[in-house]
Design an enzyme around this catalytic site. Structure first.
Site, PDB file in Angstrom:
ATOM      1  N   TYR A 146      77.736   9.204  24.841  1.00  0.00           N
ATOM      2  CA  TYR A 146      77.077  10.467  25.213  1.00  0.00           C
ATOM      3  C   TYR A 146      77.325  11.546  24.170  1.00  0.00           C
ATOM      4  CZ  TYR A 146      75.268  14.016  28.385  1.00  0.00           C
ATOM      5  OH  TYR A 146      74.526  15.005  28.971  1.00  0.00           O
ATOM      6  N   TYR A 186      67.095  14.227  24.445  1.00  0.00           N
ATOM      7  CA  TYR A 186      68.187  14.574  25.346  1.00  0.00           C
ATOM      8  C   TYR A 186      67.661  14.609  26.758  1.00  0.00           C
ATOM      9  CZ  TYR A 186      72.224  16.695  27.483  1.00  0.00           C
ATOM     10  OH  TYR A 186      73.310  16.921  28.297  1.00  0.00           O
TER      11      TYR A 186
END
Lengths: 151, 383
Positions: free
Chosen positions: B288, B338
Site C-alpha cells: 500500500y 489510487y
C-alpha cells in the site's frame, strides 16, 4: 465532532470532547495539564475514560512543566484550508514533554505567543530542539503554542 | 483441529473500470461495472452472488449494488473501517464467510471518485476517525501532513533520505509506464523531476503522494473446490490478517510508545504465523503506497528487512522488476490509480495468473497489504 466549521479566514478551533475538555479548560488558565490515572498514577494522552493499565475510571489532571523537545515536524504547503494556506508553508511540530517522554503534543513553533504560524525561520526547526509552551487566545479558545528555549 | 482459512478459498474473477482524473459515471455505476466485469471474468452469474464486502468509506451500499446487478439472496455483508486499511480485509472477510459456509460467492469492491469528487479533509465540518482536537487546529489537516510527521522522524532516526523515497516513487512509475491502464502510463519520472517538484508537506513532495483517481475495482471469491470449475487459474487466499496494535491511535499514531512500528507489524505476525512460507519466499509484493514512506515502513513491518533497514532496502533497484522484491507491478497508488489500494489486490491476482503487464517470471506467491499507519489488513496469495 472534533472540529468546528470556521469562517474561511479563521484557523480551526479545537472542539473538546468530554474526555478532552479539562485540557482546554486548564489551557484557558495558562496551565498545561495531562490526564493521569488517579489509581496507578500513569499519564495518558489523548485523554480517555479509563486507564489502559489498571482500568480505573478515576483520573486527575497533572500540571506539566511546559518544557519539551521537538520529536518531529512537517511544513505543510497548499492546497490547504484558506486560513492555513494564507500562512503556508508553516510548521507543525510534535513536542515530546520533558516530564513525560511518551506524551507528545502537536503544536506550532512561533516567535511569540500571538505570532503567525510561519513566524519562525524554517532553518531553526530541528528535531531535538528544546521548546517551552506559551498560550494564545483565538476565537474564544486558548491554545498552546511553543517557543524555542534560548540556548 | 481448528478450522483454517489456508487455501480454502480463491479469487476467481477480477474487474476494473478505466482510471482517470475525471470519469462521467457515478460511483454507483462504476461499482456495478467493475463487479459485473469481475463476475464475467470468473464465469459466474450475478444471481449467484450471496456475499458482499467493501470499506466503510465506500458510498455505494451493498443494497444498491445487489439490486442493480441482480444478485440473489444475500447472506453475508461486511464493511471494513479505516479507509485504505480495509482493502485486504474485504477479501479476508469474504474468505471467512465462504470457508465457514455462510455464503458461496463473495464480491469485494471499491468505487471512488477521488479525482473529481470531494476529499474529506477539505470539509472542516467532517468528522474524521482521528482525535482532531489535538491536531487539526495546529494545521495537521491532511493525511500527507500526518505521514510527513512520521517520515521526518524516520529519516532522522535511520538516515533515510529523499533519494530513498524517490526509489519508491520511481519503481512504481516504471511499472505504470508498462501498464496501459495506468494513469501514468505515458508519463516517465526522472530524479530531477522528483527533486525539483513542489512540496506538499515537507519532507513529502508531489511525487511522494498517491494519485487523485476516479475508478472502481472488484474481485470474486469462492471456495477452492468451486474455483476449479471457474474460467481462470484460481488464485488461492493463503493467509489473511488484520492489525490494530495495542494503544494504537489511527493514522496519527505518534502517541504510541513506538510510532515507527505501525499496524503492519501486528498484521504481519498473524499473517506469517498462518502461512506455509515466509517473507523470503514472496515472489512479488503489492504494498500500500498512498505515500512513499509507507513502503520502507511496511518492508520492515512485514519482515523483508530489519527495523530501520527499510530505506536501505530500496537501494540498487531492489523494488524494480528483476530486483530483490518487485513491488506494485501495476504502478500502485502512486502511479496506476489510487482506489484505496484495491488495484493492488487485482494486480496480485494478475501476477499469479501470469498476465501482469510487468510479469515477474513464474510468480507463485504474492503479498498484498492495505494502508499502513491506519488499522490495516493484508493477504498472502498463491497460485
Amino acid at each position: 465532532m472534533t472540529t468546528t466549521p470556521a469562517a474561511a479566514d479563521e484557523l480551526l478551533l479545537p472542539v473538546p470532547d468530554e474526555d478532552g475538555a479539562p485540557f482546554w479548560e486548564y489551557a484557558a488558565r495558562g496551565e498545561l495539564r495531562v490526564q493521569a490515572c488517579a489509581a496507578c498514577g500513569r499519564l495518558r494522552f489523548p485523554p480517555r475514560p479509563c486507564c489502559p493499565h489498571c482500568r480505573s475510571f478515576d483520573s486527575e489532571w497533572r500540571r506539566m512543566s511546559g518544557r519539551g523537545r521537538i520529536w518531529s515536524y512537517v511544513r505543510p504547503h497548499p492546497p490547504l484550508l484558506p486560513a492555513y494556506a494564507a500562512q503556508a508553508p508553516y510548521n507543525v511540530i510534535l513536542v515530546e514533554l520533558a516530564d513525560a517522554p511518551h506524551i507528545r503534543l502537536a503544536g506550532n513553533l512561533v516567535t511569540s505567543a500571538d505570532a503567525p504560524l510561519d513566524s519562525v525561520d524554517p532553518a531553526r526547526l530541528r528535531i531535538g530542539a528544546r521548546v517551552h509552551v506559551v498560550f494564545t487566545e483565538t476565537g474564544g479558545m486558548t491554545v498552546p503554542r511553543w517557543m524555542l528555549e534560548k540556548s | 483441529m481448528a478450522a483454517t482459512l489456508k487455501d480454502a478459498t480463491a479469487i476467481v474473477g477480477i474487474g476494473q473500470t478505466a482510471f482517470a482524473k475525471q470519469l462521467p459515471q457515478s460511483e454507483k455505476e462504476l461499482a456495478c461495472r467493475a463487479i459485473l466485469a469481475a463476475l464475467a471474468d470468473a464465469g459466474i452469474e450475478p444471481s449467484e452472488v450471496d456475499a458482499f464486502a467493501s470499506y466503510t468509506m465506500e458510498e455505494t451500499d451493498e443494497v444498491e449494488v445487489a439490486k442493480a446487478i441482480g444478485a440473489g439472496d444475500v447472506t453475508f455483508f461486511s464493511k471494513i473501517g479505516y479507509g485504505g486499511g480495509g482493502s485486504c480485509a474485504t477479501v479476508g472477510h469474504l474468505a471467512s464467510a465462504v470457508a465457514t459456509g455462510q455464503a458461496t460467492v463473495g464480491v469485494a469492491w471499491r468505487s471512488r471518485k477521488r479525482g473529481s469528487g470531494p476529499r474529506p479533509w477539505k470539509n472542516t465540518a467532517v468528522q474524521l476517525p482521528t482525535p482532531g482536537q489535538w491536531t487539526r487546529p495546529f494545521g495537521l489537516l491532511r493525511p500527507a501532513d500526518e505521514i510527513g510527521m512520521l517520515a521526518r522522524r524516520y529519516m532522522h532516526e535511520y538516515g533515510a533520505t529523499r533519494d530513498h523515497l524517490f526509489n519508491v516513487a520511481m519503481a512504481c512509475r516504471n511499472r505504470a509506464n508498462e501498464n496501459p491502464a495506468a494513469m501514468m502510463y505515458e508519463r516517465p519520472l526522472t530524479r530531477e523531476m522528483y527533486m525539483t517538484s513542489r512540496m506538499i508537506s515537507d519532507p513529502l513532495c508531489l511525487f511522494d503522494n498517491c494519485l487523485e483517481t476516479d475508478g472502481a475495482l472488484a474481485c470474486v471469491i469462492v471456495s477452492a473446490e468451486r474455483a476449479r470449475d471457474c474460467r481462470h487459474k484460481p488464485v488461492y487466499v493463503h493467509s489473511v490478517a488484520q492489525g490494530l496494535p495495542s494503544q494504537h491511535h489511527g493514522m496519527v499514531n505518534y502517541w504510541n510508545d513506538d510510532p515507527l512500528s505501525g499496524p503492519a507489524w501486528t498484521a504481519a505476525r498473524h499473517l506469517w504465523k498462518q502461512a506455509d512460507f515466509g517473507p523470503q519466499d514472496v515472489d512479488v509484493a503489492q504494498i500500500y503506497d498512498a505515500f512513499t514512506p509507507l513502503i520502507p515502513l511496511s518492508l520492515e513491518g512485514y519482515g523483508f528487512c530489519g527495523r530501520g533497514e527499510g530505506a536501505a532496502f530500496t537501494e540498487g533497484g531492489a523494488l524494480e522488476r528483476g530486483g530483490r522484491l518487485p513491488i506494485n507491478t501495476g504502478g500502485g497508488g502512486l502511479s496506476e490509480a489510487y482506489v484505496h489500494g484495491f488495484n493492488l489486490i487485482n494486480e496480485g491476482v494478475k501476477q499469479l495468473r501470469g498476465i501482469s503487464t510487468a510479469q515477474v517470471p513464474d510468480a507463485a506467491t504474492c503479498l498484498v497489504t492495505a494502508g499502513e499507519g491506519v488499522p490495516t489488513s493484508a493477504i498472502l496469495l498463491r497460485s
